[in-house]
Design an enzyme around this catalytic site. Structure first.
Site, PDB file in Angstrom:
ATOM      1  N   VAL A  80       0.545  -1.244   0.137  1.00 51.86           N
ATOM      2  CA  VAL A  80      -0.024  -0.153  -0.007  1.00 51.86           C
ATOM      3  C   VAL A  80       0.946   1.529  -0.162  1.00 51.86           C
ATOM      4  CG1 VAL A  80      -2.071  -1.426   1.126  1.00 51.86           C
ATOM      5  CG2 VAL A  80      -0.184  -0.355   2.621  1.00 51.86           C
ATOM      6  N   GLN A  82       1.266   3.470   2.569  1.00 56.53           N
ATOM      7  CA  GLN A  82       2.637   3.654   3.547  1.00 56.53           C
ATOM      8  C   GLN A  82       3.035   2.436   3.861  1.00 56.53           C
ATOM      9  OE1 GLN A  82       3.288   6.168   4.897  1.00 56.53           O
ATOM     10  NE2 GLN A  82       2.533   7.603   3.209  1.00 56.53           N
ATOM     11  N   SER A  83       3.252   1.227   3.059  1.00 57.19           N
ATOM     12  CA  SER A  83       3.819  -0.008   2.927  1.00 57.19           C
ATOM     13  C   SER A  83       4.823   0.258   4.340  1.00 57.19           C
ATOM     14  CB  SER A  83       4.284  -0.474   2.047  1.00 57.19           C
ATOM     15  OG  SER A  83       4.620  -1.909   2.233  1.00 57.19           O
ATOM     16  N   ASN A  84       5.153  -0.254   5.048  1.00 57.40           N
ATOM     17  CA  ASN A  84       6.106  -0.650   6.274  1.00 57.40           C
ATOM     18  C   ASN A  84       7.690  -1.849   5.255  1.00 57.40           C
ATOM     19  OD1 ASN A  84       5.538   0.895   8.415  1.00 57.40           O
ATOM     20  ND2 ASN A  84       3.551  -0.203   8.788  1.00 57.40           N
ATOM     21  N   VAL A  86       7.695  -2.337   2.112  1.00 57.44           N
ATOM     22  CA  VAL A  86       8.436  -1.610   1.022  1.00 57.44           C
ATOM     23  C   VAL A  86       9.462  -1.151   1.363  1.00 57.44           C
ATOM     24  CG1 VAL A  86       7.934  -0.367  -0.552  1.00 57.44           C
ATOM     25  CG2 VAL A  86       6.335  -2.080  -0.649  1.00 57.44           C
TER      26      VAL A  86
END
Length: 342
Positions: A80, A82-84, A86
């Site tokens: 997403v 705000q992916s942690n 990624v």
């Protein structure tokens, strides 16, 4: 199986020292007093270091060597906005000379702050040099990642696909290692842990902890707090990885599967959405322990622990560990949760 035998299994695989290990194992004295309990600890995997830390760094210690062995030059993943995950993949790519290109899922989180797309994890992705293209939550993630990798191959790149959430057998080796680390730290602190509580979504962390504790003969109940609002899906993902780990360490899968516990009541009804209990968890962690948990993952995990304490889920003799899986950069994209500040 003793610790040396488990360590030997883990060491079958090439590993890079990406994380700052061991992460701290600390008693939460002020928070346990506020909750009215006596035995509450935290494992600070928000302090794994690389890319501002988090649980995926442990997984990447085993994934990145595989990418290097296959001579990849660009890591392909998805998440997403705000992916942690990624963010940590992008940091690992930067550190080891890979490109990073990810499918950015733009339609999963509907309730967002005005600067949701310009702050937090996404800003860090940019700084680490990652590029992206738009994906939908409705897309088949595995197929889309394969399509992206195929296109990059035709452009002369050598893509390596990092699974969604770094969640596969190889990544879960990092959490077999975490289980071993917790066991050593608890023994050194003369703590007989009975429960571990953490946020659970893609399944690798929970599967690795369950398998690791079982391999060491430790009767520690691992409670994964569903953050996806789909506990059956979380259970299925944990079981898929756990089945592979069972083969890896020579344990019976059926007995391991019985250890899967997914707490369904603290997801706030949707992925990426926080509710009052999540906000409370964020505020008490900060106020009483100086720890930041995030609205999407670790905040829901801690909210689950607080709720279970209030429900008398644990006895006075239980010793409970909150496994902090990280995610603090995301809090900057959720400032509207704190109207008195904004």
């Amino acid at each position: 199986m003793d610790s040396n035998a488990l360590r030997a299994i883990i060491e079958r695989y090439p590993r890079l020292n990406l994380a700052h290990l061991p992460t701290p194992f600390e008693r939460m004295e002020r928070l346990q007093a506020w909750l009215g309990v006596d035995n509450l600890w935290v494992k600070r995997d928000d302090l794994t270091g690389l890319g501002m830390g988090g649980n995926k760094v442990r997984a990447l210690e085993f994934i990145i060597p595989d990418a290097l062995a296959l001579q990849g030059d660009v890591l392909v993943t998805a998440g997403v906005i705000q992916s942690n995950s990624v963010r940590q993949v992008a940091a690992a790519a930067a550190k080891h000379g890979f490109g990073c290109h990810f499918g950015m899922i733009v339609d999963r989180v509907s309730e967002i702050d005005r600067d949701y797309k310009q702050s937090g994890n996404l800003l860090l992705d940019y700084l680490y040099g990652a590029t992206h293209e738009v994906m939908s939550f409705r897309d088949d993630r595995s197929r889309r990642l394969s399509e992206i990798a195929a296109r990059l191959s035709t452009e002369g790149r050598k893509p390596y696909v990092v699974p969604y959430g770094c969640a596969n057998r190889l990544g879960a080796m990092g959490y077999l290692n975490a289980a071993l680390e917790v066991a050593i730290q608890a023994e050194a602190s003369d703590v007989r842990l009975t429960h571990v509580v953490h946020a659970s979504g893609t399944g690798g962390t929970q599967a690795g902890l369950i398998a690791g504790f079982a391999a060491l003969g430790l009767d520690i109940e691992v409670i994964g707090v569903d953050i996806d609002a789909e506990p059956e899906g979380v259970h299925r993902r944990v079981a898929t990885i756990l089945r592979e780990l069972a083969i890896e360490i020579g344990l019976d899968f059926a007995s391991l599967e019985r250890r899967i516990i997914v707490e369904p009541n603290y997801s706030a009804g949707a992925y990426g959405v926080a509710e009052a209990r999540t906000v409370e968890a964020i505020e008490i962690a900060a106020k009483y322990e100086g720890i930041i948990v995030d609205p999407v993952y670790s905040g829901k995990g801690l909210a689950g622990l607080v709720g279970l304490v209030r429900q008398k889920r644990f006895t006075k003799d239980d010793r409970v560990l909150f496994f902090h899986t990280g995610g603090s950069p995301a809090i900057y994209a959720y400032r509207s949760l704190f109207p008195e500040f904004t």
